[in-house]
Scaffold this active site. Structure first.
Site, PDB file in Angstrom:
ATOM      1  N   HIS A  51      15.240   9.790 -26.909  1.00  0.00           N
ATOM      2  CA  HIS A  51      14.453  11.016 -27.123  1.00  0.00           C
ATOM      3  C   HIS A  51      14.500  11.930 -25.898  1.00  0.00           C
ATOM      4  O   HIS A  51      13.491  12.518 -25.510  1.00  0.00           O
ATOM      5  CB  HIS A  51      12.992  10.680 -27.460  1.00  0.00           C
ATOM      6  CG  HIS A  51      12.811   9.954 -28.758  1.00  0.00           C
ATOM      7  ND1 HIS A  51      12.452  10.569 -29.929  1.00  0.00           N
ATOM      8  CD2 HIS A  51      12.937   8.643 -29.071  1.00  0.00           C
ATOM      9  CE1 HIS A  51      12.363   9.675 -30.903  1.00  0.00           C
ATOM     10  NE2 HIS A  51      12.656   8.496 -30.403  1.00  0.00           N
ATOM     11  N   ASN A 124       7.797   9.526 -35.634  1.00  0.00           N
ATOM     12  CA  ASN A 124       9.030  10.234 -35.971  1.00  0.00           C
ATOM     13  C   ASN A 124       8.807  11.111 -37.199  1.00  0.00           C
ATOM     14  O   ASN A 124       7.727  11.083 -37.803  1.00  0.00           O
ATOM     15  CB  ASN A 124      10.149   9.229 -36.278  1.00  0.00           C
ATOM     16  CG  ASN A 124      10.823   8.693 -35.013  1.00  0.00           C
ATOM     17  OD1 ASN A 124      10.757   9.307 -33.945  1.00  0.00           O
ATOM     18  ND2 ASN A 124      11.482   7.553 -35.141  1.00  0.00           N
ATOM     19  N   TYR A 338       6.717   1.685 -23.413  1.00  0.00           N
ATOM     20  CA  TYR A 338       6.582   3.090 -23.009  1.00  0.00           C
ATOM     21  C   TYR A 338       6.022   3.224 -21.595  1.00  0.00           C
ATOM     22  O   TYR A 338       6.583   3.930 -20.754  1.00  0.00           O
ATOM     23  CB  TYR A 338       5.732   3.858 -24.035  1.00  0.00           C
ATOM     24  CG  TYR A 338       6.502   4.067 -25.313  1.00  0.00           C
ATOM     25  CD1 TYR A 338       6.860   2.977 -26.103  1.00  0.00           C
ATOM     26  CD2 TYR A 338       6.928   5.321 -25.710  1.00  0.00           C
ATOM     27  CE1 TYR A 338       7.603   3.140 -27.263  1.00  0.00           C
ATOM     28  CE2 TYR A 338       7.674   5.495 -26.861  1.00  0.00           C
ATOM     29  CZ  TYR A 338       8.009   4.399 -27.627  1.00  0.00           C
ATOM     30  OH  TYR A 338       8.755   4.559 -28.761  1.00  0.00           O
TER      31      TYR A 338
END
Ligand code: HEM
Length: 484
Positions: A51, A124, A338
């Site tokens: 991303h 998404n 993350y």
């Protein structure tokens, strides 16, 4: 405006280096020159490992329907309540400079700056994903990025992986449909994709799936348009989003949620055979209808892209009281991944940056490290200090205990779980012209790979729907590929 050094000292001359005589050499004591070159050399931070290409904007979430029977999360406390948000859209596989119109899922990562901390729903534009176990994610992403030797994108790697990973079929079908090339970021839906949970005041849990339905309407680019724009305006989606917001044409999404109790999911699983926490599956709307929650509007462009979008660090682990996770293997991997990535990409104290800092007061005992901001000020830096009002210990803010079952082991669902019905259902939902586009979109890259991989992948299409396999075969033949 007067130019200064980073330390605020007025710069005498920003055009001419300090030299011995008009021809030089340059003197080492030209500290302004040195500082300028040094800072320039350090302007880049690592791009996101996935991303990497993205666009962000701030907005407002407004509650339009009461869901307090499901959650005590304060942002939903009353109809009309508003919460500041930040949304970053992205493509997945391309680098930071890649074209916005590539065929790819689109990231839809929303942060809600609630009064009890940041809730990040990092989703998404698709309700499912290619995988159901996070252990496969790095390998999968390697097939989407560049080949180790050629430094080229590799259809062979992609279809080799997909054809050996039948759980990917549902998302592969979405990816090669028209929704694989959305017309900018405003004309697509967003999905939390995973199953999450909500917890109410009474400590009762329901499971949920989040949906953001575009009020702008779905609009996709044809293959030809997407290819042309990739050459003529690779930042198409960034431009479209920024200009729309700058012009006061604020994009909006209806925020909805599918809700199910544990018992309802157990009954559904018994009936369908589908694990409700499997990220490659949707919960059909007929079984779990959408409940209205609110409206998300994007209405403010960031002032500085690097500070506010590149350094934004959202994580699915950020849920607030009144919410929780679910027993989804993919989600577990993401809860770790993350923050870890952001410690490397942005730094130890990335939560001190304005785009990442909560809008509510916060207090913990993490201190120091590179680039510490206020760093807790004079407050005590250890716990337990009950006099300062520590929260009750333990996870979950009143979340009821979750019963887990089964012996520890590595369970291979391949061949035992149904990876075909929902992919087939999606295919059967498409009108004939959309099915034809799907066949052609697949045949383009599939025609470039070996006969062995083609055969393996066609077998999956056949299992989803005989017409799906037949259509792709036809499209391959039209490209001169000899298939049985
Ligand atoms: C186990 C599977 C996955 C792993 C390990 C993973 C890992 C990552 C990592 C490390 C990043 C970069 C984070 C950063 O540097 O800020 C990222 C970004 C992102 N991922 Fe995943 N991911 C996974 C699956 C998914 C899924 C299933 C979705 C969507 C449902 C998703 C959506 C996103 C989005 C939207 C971003 C960009 C966030 C932003 O805009 O800052 N990922 N992922």
């Amino acid at each position: 405006m007067k130019i200064t050094t980073a330390s605020g000292i007025p710069v005498a001359d920003n055009q001419n280096s300090l030299t011995a005589g008009p021809r030089g050499p340059v003197l080492l004591q030209d500290f302004h020159l040195i500082e300028k070159l040094q800072h320039f050399n350090r302007e880049r931070i690592p791009e996101r490992v996935v991303h990497a290409k993205g666009s962000g904007a701030y907005g407002t979430f407004t509650v339009t329907n009461d869901i307090t029977k499901y959650t005590k999360a304060k942002l939903f406390a009353e109809v009309g309540k508003q919460t500041e948000t930040f949304l970053r859209f992205s493509t997945v596989g391309g680098e930071k400079g890649s074209a916005d119109t590539e065929r790819d899922p689109r990231g839809f990562a929303v942060r809600f700056y609630t009064e009890e901390g940041n809730w990040d729903l990092v989703g998404n534009n698709t309700p499912v994903f290619f995988l159901k176990d996070g252990i496969k994610f790095p390998d999968f992403i390697h097939t989407q990025k560049r080949d180790s030797q050629t430094n080229l994108k590799s259809p062979t790697a992609m279809f080799d992986f997909w054809s050996r990973t039948p759980e990917s079929l549902h998302q592969v079908t979405t990816l090669f449909s028209s929704r694989g090339t959305p017309d900018g970021y405003r004309h697509m839906h967003g999905f939390g994709s995973h199953t999450y949970s909500l917890i109410n005041e009474a400590g009762e849990r329901v499971y949920v799936k989040w949906h953001f339905l575009t009020q702008q309407g779905i609009k996709n680019l044809s293959v030809d348009e997407a290819t042309r724009i990739a050459g003529t305006d690779p930042d198409y989606s960034q431009r479209d989003l920024f200009n729309a917001i700058a012009g006061g044409d604020f994009p909006r999404w209806d925020v909805k949620v599918q809700v199910a109790t544990e018992a309802e999911l157990a009954a559904w699983e018994a009936r369908t055979g589908w694990n409700p926490f499997d990220l490659t599956k949707v919960w059909p709307h007929a079984d779990f209808p959408l409940v209205t929650v609110g409206v998300l509007e994007l209405n403010r462009n960031p002032v500085n892209y690097h500070a506010e979008v590149e350094q934004a660090a959202l994580s699915p682990s950020n849920v607030v009281p009144g919410m929780g996770y679910s027993p989804d293997k993919m989600l577990q991997a993401r809860l770790f991944a993350y923050h870890d990535a952001q410690l490397y990409r942005v730094g130890t104290n990335h939560q001190h940056l304005p785009v990442n800092a909560p809008r509510c007061p916060f207090h913990n005992h993490q201190r120091d490290g590179a680039m510490a901001g206020a760093n807790g000020g004079a407050a005590v830096n250890y716990d337990p200090v009950q006099s300062q009002g520590s929260n009750p210990h333990g996870m979950g803010h009143g979340e009821p205990p979750l019963a887990l079952e089964g012996a520890a082991g590595r369970y291979d669902g391949r061949g035992k779980e149904d990876d075909y019905t929902q992919a087939g259902d999606l295919f059967r939902l498409m009108p004939a012209d959309e099915q034809q586009k799907l066949f052609n979109n697949i045949a383009g890259p599939l025609s470039q790979v070996s006969a062995e991989i083609i055969a393996r992948q066609l077998a999956h299409f056949d299992q989803a729907d005989a017409a799906y396999g037949a259509g792709v075969r036809q499209a391959l033949k039209a490209r001169g590929v000899n298939v049985a």
